[in-house]
Design an enzyme around this catalytic site. Structure first.
Site, PDB file in Angstrom:
ATOM      1  N   LYS A  27     -15.818  -9.849   8.083  1.00 19.07           N
ATOM      2  CA  LYS A  27     -14.744 -10.674   7.503  1.00 19.07           C
ATOM      3  C   LYS A  27     -15.292 -12.007   7.007  1.00 19.07           C
ATOM      4  CE  LYS A  27     -11.038  -8.109   7.996  1.00 19.07           C
ATOM      5  NZ  LYS A  27     -10.195  -7.757   6.847  1.00 19.07           N
ATOM      6  N   GLU A  62       0.835  -1.209   0.000  1.00 20.48           N
ATOM      7  CA  GLU A  62       0.000   0.000   0.000  1.00 20.48           C
ATOM      8  C   GLU A  62       0.869   1.259   0.000  1.00 20.48           C
ATOM      9  OE1 GLU A  62      -4.068  -0.368   1.865  1.00 20.48           O
ATOM     10  OE2 GLU A  62      -3.121   0.973   3.279  1.00 20.48           O
ATOM     11  N   GLU A  71     -14.356 -12.689  -5.691  1.00 21.16           N
ATOM     12  CA  GLU A  71     -13.008 -12.398  -6.203  1.00 21.16           C
ATOM     13  C   GLU A  71     -11.898 -12.917  -5.286  1.00 21.16           C
ATOM     14  OE1 GLU A  71     -15.257 -10.182  -5.217  1.00 21.16           O
ATOM     15  OE2 GLU A  71     -14.364  -8.451  -4.226  1.00 21.16           O
TER      16      GLU A  71
HETATM   17 FE1  HC1 Z   1      -8.667  -5.696  11.360  1.00 21.99          FE
HETATM   18 FE2  HC1 Z   1      -7.051  -5.879   9.446  1.00 21.99          FE
HETATM   19  S1  HC1 Z   1      -6.795  -4.483  11.208  1.00 21.99           S
HETATM   20  S2  HC1 Z   1      -9.210  -5.203   9.193  1.00 21.99           S
HETATM   21  O1  HC1 Z   1      -9.352  -4.129  11.620  1.00 21.99           O
HETATM   22  O2  HC1 Z   1      -6.376  -4.613   8.185  1.00 21.99           O
HETATM   23  O3  HC1 Z   1     -11.009  -7.457  11.388  1.00 21.99           O
HETATM   24  O4  HC1 Z   1      -7.794  -6.549  14.103  1.00 21.99           O
HETATM   25  O5  HC1 Z   1      -7.441  -8.323  10.863  1.00 21.99           O
HETATM   26  O6  HC1 Z   1      -7.554  -8.018   7.381  1.00 21.99           O
HETATM   27  O7  HC1 Z   1      -4.281  -6.972   9.968  1.00 21.99           O
HETATM   28  C1  HC1 Z   1     -10.139  -6.795  11.496  1.00 21.99           C
HETATM   29  C2  HC1 Z   1      -8.198  -6.246  13.124  1.00 21.99           C
HETATM   30  C3  HC1 Z   1      -7.647  -7.203  10.694  1.00 21.99           C
HETATM   31  C4  HC1 Z   1      -7.284  -7.205   8.144  1.00 21.99           C
HETATM   32  C5  HC1 Z   1      -5.306  -6.572   9.749  1.00 21.99           C
END
Ligand code: HC1
Length: 573
Positions: A360, A281, A368
């Site tokens: 999640k 990123e 995808e």
């Molecule tokens: Fe998250 Fe992430 S921080 S999104 O908040 O970017 O759920 O804890 O696992 O995928 O690493 C959630 C938390 C997590 C992702 C990461």
């Protein structure tokens, strides 16, 4: 200020305070089922909090009734106690009597209130009140059991006012009144983003996560399956609460030990791919800045946020980073990179992730998310579901020894672990972007303006030749709207924006332990900042040894061909 008495005790409160607050000052706890003080939700709907006020003909709902000078309030009179008991009995008479196997057994506000007001039997005929059972299992993330709804309307408040999604509304009137999606559509056919904040708000078992524990037990017991597990950053900061540990306990080592005892073949970590996300990123951001790509770039790791953007701001999808979330990067690498280095057929790998998040579950099932040639993440369990498995296995969690991750997808830096708190992704990204651009380390790795619970946070960070890089962070979708509307109006001054769907970030996701309050959000975030500042050897993603190894052995370079194939995606209107 206002002076009154509560149970003959003199109390002084600020103007605008309620009778409930006055009672608290007098050291009296009043039961309630609908009030949600953390979110200023005091509809006075359940009537359990009624109190008697001298001279008033009827009882007053203390959560909403304003304190006035000279009032004489009684919270324990015979009239009050009988009324409360009757109200709770009436609620129970129309509530399924299945506490022993309800998902909220032992952590149900109705159960607690029934005990508190001293219900000993239900004097009303429950047959008469029996409601049709309507179990909505259409969503990949959330189950809705309207027969258990007690009309507190907390879910409506969080969905409508805080997340600004408004997938749930009050329906019907009188005894028929309930909460449901418009036209009583299945949840999956609405604009619900699966964030699960309604689950966190529900005092009973009317809203809960889709339980997939049995699918994981089955895989663990299948000798042909090689079962790997990843855990989100936020799990280690909250799992202990399910076992009576205080909020803010950091339980990384015990969590690993518990997962191993449950029978997972390899215990890895989402944090490994959180570090990898920063590399991809960060490079994507620099590329957009150099080549005049779409700015501001917005983080894309929070699947509730992605769905929100798809429904409400489809015109801004080009602002999303193309990076998949760390969960999905992990899934894709487990069945390619790990399969290759371990010599295991990816068809036999079963990939489980432990997330603080109900969305999640939905993300893992998006069409995808199959770039390994298989579904990259097979099952997602929430923190609460993992706790249930640990309890079912009889593991004494609190007294477990600390254990360490397996290689090659376990080790992580402090930058990865703070992803779980609002502002963490931004802080982690700035640490690495600064190093890539200047060749030096930030003099202070703690970027304080992006920490904490303010709804929208902004900072300008000097990054060498790039000058001041303006960034912003929003958590909770109502806050995200403010930044998105600025972009739409062509008035956004930012280069990079972090959006996390849930207020507080993942530490307060829809799969985390209940209750979650602002105080608990801060304590869980504090645990992650301790992990970053005091526990981890490295604090910047580009220093991560396993991330360096995955580039050397497999990916070759950031934003390269393999990265594009496995770690990136794109969203279309
Ligand atoms: Fe998250 Fe992430 S921080 S999104 O908040 O970017 O759920 O804890 O696992 O995928 O690493 C959630 C938390 C997590 C992702 C990461």
């Amino acid at each position: 200020s206002i002076n009154l008495t509560v149970n003959n005790i003199d109390v002084e409160v600020e103007a605008g305070a309620t009778l409930y607050q006055a009672a608290q000052k007098a050291g009296v706890n009043i039961p309630t089922l609908c009030a949600w003080f953390d979110k200023d939700h005091t509809p006075g709907a359940c009537r359990v909090c009624v109190v008697e006020v001298e001279g008033m003909p009827s009882l007053a709902a203390s959560c909403a009734y304003p304190a006035q000078n000279g009032m004489k309030v009684f919270t324990n009179s015979d009239k009050v106690r009988q009324a409360r008991k009757m109200i709770v009995e009436l609620i129970l008479a129309s509530h399924p009597q299945e506490c022993n196997f309800c998902v909220r057994n032992g952590n149900c506000e109705l159960q607690k209130v029934a005990e508190m007001v001293g219900v000993k039997n239900i004097r009303y005929d429950s047959e008469e009140f029996d409601r049709d059972r309507e179990l909505d299992t259409s969503s990949p993330a959330i189950v809705r059991d309207s027969s258990k709804c007690i009309n507190c309307r907390r879910c409506v408040t969080v969905c409508e006012s805080i997340q600004t999604v408004a997938a749930l509304s009050p329906m019907n009137r009188g005894y028929e009144s309930t909460v449901s999606p418009a036209f009583n559509l299945p949840l999956n056919e609405t604009n619900c983003v699966n964030c699960g904040q309604c689950v966190m708000a529900c005092p009973v078992g009317a809203l809960y996560e889709k339980d997939q524990v049995d699918e994981v037990w089955k895989a663990l017991q299948d000798p042909t399956r090689h079962v790997v597990v990843q855990e989100a950053p936020a799990i280690r900061a909250a799992l202990g609460e399910e076992f009576g540990m205080p909020p803010g306990s950091l339980v990384t080592g015990k969590m690993i030990a518990a997962l191993r005892r449950l029978g997972f073949d390899k215990v890895f970590d989402t944090n490994f791919t959180a570090d990898l996300t920063i590399i991809e990123e960060g490079n994507e951001l620099l590329k957009r800045v150099k080549e005049g790509g779409t700015l501001p770039m917005i983080t894309s790791c929070s699947p509730g946020w992605i769905k929100f953007c798809e429904h409400f701001y489809p015109d801004l999808l080009g602002h999303l980073s193309t990076c998949k979330s760390p969960q999905q990067m992990f899934g894709a690498l487990a069945k390619t990179y790990y399969a290759q280095v371990s010599g295991i057929d990816p068809a036999n790998i079963f990939s489980v992730s432990i997330m603080p998040c109900t969305a999640k579950k939905y993300e893992a099932q998006r069409p995808e998310m199959k770039s390994s040639g298989y579904q990259d993440v097979d099952v997602v369990l929430t923190t609460r579901e993992l706790a249930r498995m640990i309890k079912e296995a009889g593991i004494d969690f609190v007294n477990l020894p600390d254990e360490k991750y397996d290689d090659p997808m376990g080790e992580y830096t402090g930058a990865a672990t703070i992803f779980g708190a609002t502002g963490g992704v931004m802080e982690a990204a700035l640490r690495t972007v600064y190093a890539v651009v200047t060749g030096e380390e930030l003099s202070d790795l703690n970027i304080m303006p992006v920490r904490g619970l303010e709804g929208v946070k902004a900072a300008a960070v000097p990054v060498g030749a790039l000058g001041d890089v303006k960034v912003a962070v929003a958590h909770g979708l109502g806050n995200a709207r403010k930044l998105l509307d600025e972009i739409r109006a062509g008035k956004s001054e930012y280069a990079f924006i972090e959006v996390m769907c849930c207020p507080g970030g993942c530490v307060a996701g829809g799969g985390e332990p209940i209750p979650t309050t602002d105080e608990i959000r801060m304590l869980r975030a504090g645990a992650l900042y301790r992990d970053d500042g005091e526990v981890q050897q490295y604090r910047q993603s580009h220093q991560s040894p396993p991330v360096k190894a995955v580039y050397e052995k497999f990916l070759k370079e950031p934003l390269g061909h393999k990265s594009h194939e496995l770690l990136h995606t794109h969203y279309v209107q």
